[in-house]
Design a protein around this motif. Sequence first.
Motif: not given
Length: 405
Positions: A209-230
Motif C-alpha cells: 500500500i505504501l509503494r502504491a501511495m509513493m507511486f501516486l505521490s510521484s505521479e502527482l508531483r511530476e505530471r500534475a497537469w496531465f492528471w488534472i486534464a484527465g
Amino acid sequence: MRIRYQALGTSGEIVKGIVDADSLGLALSQLRRQGIAPFEAEPEVGAGATRPWWPAMPWTKPGTEWRARMVRQLATLLAAGVTLDRALRIIELQTPTGPGRTLMGRILGGVISGLSLSSAIAGTPSFFKSDELGLIRAGEQTGSLVPVLAELAAILERRLETSGKLTSALIYPLFLLAMAPLSLLLIATVLVPNIAPLFANSGAEVPLILRAMMFLSSELRERAWFWIAGCGFFGIVPVLFLGRPRRRQELKGLLLKLPIARAISRQTEASRVCRTLGSLLKGGASLQSAMMAVADVATTEAGRLQLHKARDAVADGKRVSIAMKALKSLDDTALQLMSIGEETNRLEAMLHYIAESEEKAAERYVDRLMTILTPLLTLLMGIMVGGIVMSIMRAILSLNDMALR
C-alpha cells in the motif's frame, strides 16, 4: 429554424414536409397561405437539424419547481373561465426574463397559430417529460384538460417534494464519497513524501500500500497537469454522452436491470398509470377513451406496449382488472383492488388509492436504502483510510524495531 410538419392538402390528402421559418408560428402561417391545414408541427431534430453539438445544461431550462408552478397557474386560470391563449399570455407576463419566459412565448405562439396545448409544448424540447406531456395530451383527447392539469400540478409538486427529501438524504453520503479521494490525495501529497526518505536507505521492505501511495505521490508531483486534464476530460465526457435523449434511454434501460432500480421503477410506473387513469375518469372521460389516452403515459417502451395491450383488451369488452394483468408493474393486490372498485362502482377512488399506496411504498424503499447506504459508506471509508494509515504506521514501527536491534 427548420419545422417538420404534417398537414391536410388541398385534396384532403396527408402531406409531410419541412419548412424554413424564424418561428413555429410563422411556419404555420406560411403553410396556411399555401392552402394546406397543418395538424402537427415541431422543430426538426434529425440529421439536418441546426442543433448545437453540446447538450442542454440543466440550468438553461426551467426545472420541476417552475413547471409545477406554471401548470398550477394554468389550471387555476382555466378553471376560472379564462381562455387558453389569454391564460398563457398572463403566465408569460408574470414569468421573469429568461429561459422560462422564452418557452412560454413559444408555447403561446403555437397555441395562437392553431396548435393544441400539447402540440405547442412538444415544440419546446426538454420542457416537459414524456409522461407529463402524455397526461396533457390525454386530458385534451378526453375533454378534461382542467382537472388533468390540476392533477399534473399535484404530481409535479409531489415529485419536487420527493426529490427534495432524496437530495437531503444524499448530502451526507455524497460528502463521504467526496472526502474519500480527498483523503487519499492528502495522504499521497503530504504524508507519504515526508516518510518516504525513511525507507530509502533502510533496506526494509516497503509495504504494498505504501509503494502504491509513493507511486501516486510521484505521479502527482511530476505530471500534475496531465492528471488534472484527465480528470476534467472524464468529467465532461459523461455530460456530453448523456446529453442526448437516446443515450439517456439506453442508460436508463441498463439501470432498470438492477434489482433495486427495477423495484422502484415498478412502483413508480404503477402509481403513474393508476393516477393518470383515475384523473381522467374523474374528469368525466369514458373508460375506453381514458384507456386509449393513458396508453402513452408509460416512460419505457415495454410499459407502453403493455398499456397498449391492456387498452385493446378493454376495447374488446374485458374488465379493467382483467385487462391490466398485461402490466407487469401491477401486482395481484392492485388488480384485486381494481376488481373491487369495478364491482362497487368506485374504480376512480380505488385507482387513486393504489397510486398513493405505490408512491408511499417507493418512498419507504428509498428511505430504507438511504438508511443503509450512509453507515455502509462510513464503514467503507473508515476501512480504506484507516487501512492505509495503519499500513504506514506499521512500516514506521518496523523501522524503529530495526534501529533498536
